[in-house]
Scaffold this active site. Structure first.
Site, PDB file in Angstrom:
ATOM      1  N   SER A   1     -27.317  -4.487 156.103  1.00 37.20           N
ATOM      2  CA  SER A   1     -27.851  -5.658 155.420  1.00 37.20           C
ATOM      3  C   SER A   1     -29.123  -5.286 154.659  1.00 37.20           C
ATOM      4  O   SER A   1     -29.717  -6.123 153.991  1.00 37.20           O
ATOM      5  CB  SER A   1     -28.150  -6.776 156.424  1.00 37.20           C
ATOM      6  OG  SER A   1     -28.970  -6.309 157.469  1.00 37.20           O
TER       7      SER A   1
ATOM      8  N   ASN B   1     -32.749  -9.947 167.512  1.00 37.37           N
ATOM      9  CA  ASN B   1     -32.255 -11.327 167.424  1.00 37.37           C
ATOM     10  C   ASN B   1     -33.383 -12.345 167.274  1.00 37.37           C
ATOM     11  O   ASN B   1     -33.293 -13.255 166.448  1.00 37.37           O
ATOM     12  CB  ASN B   1     -31.398 -11.662 168.649  1.00 37.37           C
ATOM     13  CG  ASN B   1     -30.142 -10.801 168.700  1.00 37.37           C
ATOM     14  OD1 ASN B   1     -29.859 -10.070 167.762  1.00 37.37           O
ATOM     15  ND2 ASN B   1     -29.394 -10.887 169.797  1.00 37.37           N
TER      16      ASN B   1
ATOM     17  N   THR C   1     -23.042 -47.690 132.473  1.00 37.95           N
ATOM     18  CA  THR C   1     -22.262 -47.574 133.704  1.00 37.95           C
ATOM     19  C   THR C   1     -20.855 -47.214 133.241  1.00 37.95           C
ATOM     20  O   THR C   1     -20.436 -47.641 132.160  1.00 37.95           O
ATOM     21  CB  THR C   1     -22.220 -48.888 134.517  1.00 37.95           C
ATOM     22  OG1 THR C   1     -21.594 -49.892 133.725  1.00 37.95           O
ATOM     23  CG2 THR C   1     -23.609 -49.363 134.932  1.00 37.95           C
ATOM     24  N   HIS C   2     -20.170 -46.395 134.008  1.00 33.66           N
ATOM     25  CA  HIS C   2     -18.836 -45.910 133.603  1.00 33.66           C
ATOM     26  C   HIS C   2     -18.886 -45.199 132.252  1.00 33.66           C
ATOM     27  O   HIS C   2     -17.882 -45.155 131.549  1.00 33.66           O
ATOM     28  CB  HIS C   2     -17.818 -47.048 133.550  1.00 33.66           C
ATOM     29  CG  HIS C   2     -17.850 -47.954 134.746  1.00 33.66           C
ATOM     30  ND1 HIS C   2     -17.070 -47.747 135.866  1.00 33.66           N
ATOM     31  CD2 HIS C   2     -18.604 -49.049 135.015  1.00 33.66           C
ATOM     32  CE1 HIS C   2     -17.327 -48.685 136.761  1.00 33.66           C
ATOM     33  NE2 HIS C   2     -18.262 -49.494 136.271  1.00 33.66           N
TER      34      HIS C   2
ATOM     35  N   SER D   1     -23.362 -19.622 118.512  1.00 34.10           N
ATOM     36  CA  SER D   1     -22.003 -19.134 118.709  1.00 34.10           C
ATOM     37  C   SER D   1     -21.845 -17.842 117.921  1.00 34.10           C
ATOM     38  O   SER D   1     -22.401 -17.702 116.828  1.00 34.10           O
ATOM     39  CB  SER D   1     -21.003 -20.184 118.214  1.00 34.10           C
ATOM     40  OG  SER D   1     -19.768 -19.579 117.897  1.00 34.10           O
TER      41      SER D   1
ATOM     42  N   LYS E   1     -23.163 -23.818 115.316  1.00 32.36           N
ATOM     43  CA  LYS E   1     -23.296 -24.286 116.700  1.00 32.36           C
ATOM     44  C   LYS E   1     -24.690 -24.110 117.291  1.00 32.36           C
ATOM     45  O   LYS E   1     -25.403 -23.164 116.990  1.00 32.36           O
ATOM     46  CB  LYS E   1     -22.294 -23.533 117.598  1.00 32.36           C
ATOM     47  CG  LYS E   1     -20.859 -23.917 117.429  1.00 32.36           C
ATOM     48  CD  LYS E   1     -20.566 -25.392 117.691  1.00 32.36           C
ATOM     49  CE  LYS E   1     -20.700 -25.749 119.154  1.00 32.36           C
ATOM     50  NZ  LYS E   1     -19.630 -25.155 119.950  1.00 32.36           N
TER      51      LYS E   1
ATOM     52  N   GLU F   1     -25.594 -26.438 130.880  1.00 31.83           N
ATOM     53  CA  GLU F   1     -24.270 -26.100 131.425  1.00 31.83           C
ATOM     54  C   GLU F   1     -24.388 -25.136 132.594  1.00 31.83           C
ATOM     55  O   GLU F   1     -23.672 -25.249 133.591  1.00 31.83           O
ATOM     56  CB  GLU F   1     -23.396 -25.501 130.323  1.00 31.83           C
ATOM     57  CG  GLU F   1     -23.055 -26.513 129.246  1.00 31.83           C
ATOM     58  CD  GLU F   1     -22.513 -25.843 128.010  1.00 31.83           C
ATOM     59  OE1 GLU F   1     -21.289 -25.784 127.863  1.00 31.83           O
ATOM     60  OE2 GLU F   1     -23.323 -25.353 127.192  1.00 31.83           O
TER      61      GLU F   1
ATOM     62  N   TYR G   1     -26.171 -14.964 169.826  1.00 36.39           N
ATOM     63  CA  TYR G   1     -26.083 -14.197 168.583  1.00 36.39           C
ATOM     64  C   TYR G   1     -24.698 -13.602 168.430  1.00 36.39           C
ATOM     65  O   TYR G   1     -24.109 -13.081 169.379  1.00 36.39           O
ATOM     66  CB  TYR G   1     -27.136 -13.072 168.548  1.00 36.39           C
ATOM     67  CG  TYR G   1     -27.100 -12.305 167.237  1.00 36.39           C
ATOM     68  CD1 TYR G   1     -27.785 -12.768 166.121  1.00 36.39           C
ATOM     69  CD2 TYR G   1     -26.333 -11.145 167.101  1.00 36.39           C
ATOM     70  CE1 TYR G   1     -27.728 -12.098 164.906  1.00 36.39           C
ATOM     71  CE2 TYR G   1     -26.270 -10.466 165.892  1.00 36.39           C
ATOM     72  CZ  TYR G   1     -26.972 -10.949 164.798  1.00 36.39           C
ATOM     73  OH  TYR G   1     -26.902 -10.289 163.603  1.00 36.39           O
TER      74      TYR G   1
ATOM     75  N   LYS H   1     -27.904 -14.612 155.350  1.00 35.76           N
ATOM     76  CA  LYS H   1     -28.947 -14.301 154.377  1.00 35.76           C
ATOM     77  C   LYS H   1     -28.495 -14.295 152.916  1.00 35.76           C
ATOM     78  O   LYS H   1     -29.223 -14.830 152.066  1.00 35.76           O
ATOM     79  CB  LYS H   1     -29.657 -13.004 154.763  1.00 35.76           C
ATOM     80  CG  LYS H   1     -30.669 -13.256 155.899  1.00 35.76           C
ATOM     81  CD  LYS H   1     -31.257 -12.016 156.494  1.00 35.76           C
ATOM     82  CE  LYS H   1     -30.326 -11.289 157.425  1.00 35.76           C
ATOM     83  NZ  LYS H   1     -29.899 -12.098 158.608  1.00 35.76           N
TER      84      LYS H   1
HETATM   85  N1  ARG Z   1     -29.411  -7.561 160.647  1.00 37.59           N
HETATM   86  C1  ARG Z   1     -29.166  -8.443 161.709  1.00 37.59           C
HETATM   87  C2  ARG Z   1     -28.980  -9.859 161.190  1.00 37.59           C
HETATM   88  O1  ARG Z   1     -29.349 -10.086 160.118  1.00 37.59           O
HETATM   89  C3  ARG Z   1     -30.307  -8.431 162.682  1.00 37.59           C
HETATM   90  C4  ARG Z   1     -29.942  -8.809 164.065  1.00 37.59           C
HETATM   91  C5  ARG Z   1     -29.039  -7.771 164.631  1.00 37.59           C
HETATM   92  N2  ARG Z   1     -28.787  -7.997 166.019  1.00 37.59           N
HETATM   93  C6  ARG Z   1     -27.798  -7.417 166.659  1.00 37.59           C
HETATM   94  N3  ARG Z   1     -27.660  -7.698 167.900  1.00 37.59           N
HETATM   95  N4  ARG Z   1     -26.945  -6.616 166.058  1.00 37.59           N
HETATM   96  O2  ARG Z   1     -28.454 -10.717 161.845  1.00 37.59           O
END
Ligand code: ARG
Length: 447
Positions: A20, A107, A152-153, A274, A280, A287, A314, A322
């Protein structure tokens, strides 16, 4: 980090699959702040000497500076931001670094980081909303008395003013801000000390850590603290709703800048041409605001679906929280900034707005109200005006030029006095109505 139990290295495909760091690197300032607070609590509990604490704090601050300067090499093999920083700290300072993870798990660490990050970003979103509200307010002030049809509408209903129409969005943005503040209040609680799921046999002062990090308190249940992603879901909802509001504003502006409406002209700087059609001028910002709002809603769904089947506590699925969080925050920040700029620069075509509102049919309701004031029950008045409207349509004579007295004796010559746009607006004096004085007072109050 877990080599003791394993005989094989993680396959490179699994590293690539599970990493990650490519996106959670941006948690670094929060991860470092959390680690320094955690280390200080360790020192206060006698687990670190003052010297060890100072090595850790200094080492972490140097890492912070290196990341900020783009001098830090993130390693996919170290999975995430937490392990990248900790491993580098230990590489730099040795033994003291290896003590940092005492009484902590990734965690509670990741939950802390995302809460701190969200708290910070909510502040930025609030500023973005305030800037956009200011742009809307200055246009509303200029056009507090610019008459325009209200729909409205998507059918012309009754006259309002451009100022009143724009202030409707200011109201929505106000509520979005207050929802953000509310969400921030709920998420600003420290999970640190919850460990992997069951706290720790090593008791650090959770309240002191929380206070150092600016949290308002500590979470009550270690399992909830680890498993909970409510705060992200809530934030993604608030962001989605704000996006939905701005998507509706976009839709209004797309209509308003069409040749058919012609109520506004967007500046050249906020429109595109355009590659084929030389004439245009396209409202791409509107949009894209409308289109990107789809992503915001999608991100909310993404998280809710990811969490819905997870047993406590967890599960690695939670790492998937994320990308939608970061994407929604980045997207809404851009939407707010670009819309503020575009709205500040937009020209309202006052004459076109007024011309569109000058259809006397828009005052049919006012005519019914006039009859009510003469003592005609509203349902009957509605029917009488409906007949006049039908006759106007059939004969092609505009409603304000019909001989109303010939339709029903309830009408007198004075009935025609309702066919003045300015009087119609001035007559709407109740709070919340589009009377230009109301609109101006509302703007003055906000200023
Ligand atoms: N990169 C992990 C996350 O975003 C961190 C926590 C990882 N914990 C674990 N027990 N593998 O969730």
């Amino acid at each position: 980090m877990w080599k003791g139990r394993f005989a094989q290295d993680t396959s490179s495909l699994v590293q690539q699959f599970g990493e990650s760091i490519s996106y959670d690197w941006r948690l670094f300032p929060h991860d470092i702040a959390g680690s320094i607070a955690h280390a200080r609590a360790q020192m206060n509990a006698g687990l670190l000497t003052a010297d060890e604490f100072s090595q850790i704090a200094t080492g972490l601050k140097e890492i912070l500076a290196d990341i900020e300067a783009g001098r830090f090499e993130f390693k996919t093999s170290l999975e995430d931001i937490h392990m990248n920083i900790e491993a580098e700290l230990t590489r730099r300072i040795g033994a003291a670094g290896a003590k940092l993870h005492t009484a902590r798990s990734r965690n509670d660490q990741v939950a802390t980081d995302t809460r701190l990050y969200s708290r910070h970003e909510i502040g930025e979103l609030l500023e973005g909303i305030a800037t956009l509200k200011n742009a809307l307010l200055s246009q509303a002030e200029k056009h507090a008395a610019t008459v325009v049809p209200g729909y409205t509408h998507l059918q012309r209903g009754q006259p309002v003013t451009v100022g009143h129409h724009l202030l409707a969005y200011v109201e929505m943005l106000d509520r979005d801000s207050s929802r953000l503040v509310d969400c921030r209040k709920r998420l600003n609680i420290s999970p640190l000390g919850s460990g992997a799921l069951a706290g720790s046999t090593i008791n650090l002062d959770r309240r002191a850590i929380a206070a150092e990090l600016g949290f308002d308190g500590v979470t009550v249940n270690s399992m909830d603290a680890i498993a909970d992603r409510d705060y992200i879901a809530e934030l993604l909802f608030v962001i989605s709703l704000c996006g939905v509001h701005l998507s509706r504003l976009s839709e209004d502006l797309i209509l308003w800048c069409s040749a058919e409406f012609g109520f506004v002209t967007l500046s050249d700087a906020h429109t595109t041409g355009s590659s084929l059609m030389p004439q245009k001028k396209n409202p791409d910002v509107c949009e894209l605001t409308r289109g990107k709002t789809g992503r915001l809603v999608g991100n909310l769904m993404n998280l809710l679906v990811a969490v819905k089947g997870l047993p406590l506590t967890y599960n690695r699925d939670l790492q998937e929280d994320k990308p939608p969080l970061f994407d929604s925050i980045d997207t809404l920040k851009l939407i707010l900034a670009v819309n503020a700029e575009m709205i500040a620069a937009m020209e309202v075509r006052t004459e076109r707005c007024r011309a569109a509102a000058s259809d006397p049919m828009l005052l049919a309701t006012d005519l019914a109200d006039w009859l009510v004031k003469q003592g005609v029950p509203f349902r009957h008045a509605h029917e009488l005006v409906g007949k006049a409207v039908a006759e106007s349509i059939a004969s092609g004579v505009p409603l304000d030029q019909l001989d109303l007295t010939a339709i029903d004796p309830a009408y007198t010559e004075d009935a025609k006095s309702v066919f003045s746009l300015d009087r119609a607006l001035a007559a709407r004096t109740n709070p919340g109505a589009p009377n230009p004085e109301n609109v101006k007072a509302e703007i003055a109050k906000r200023k």
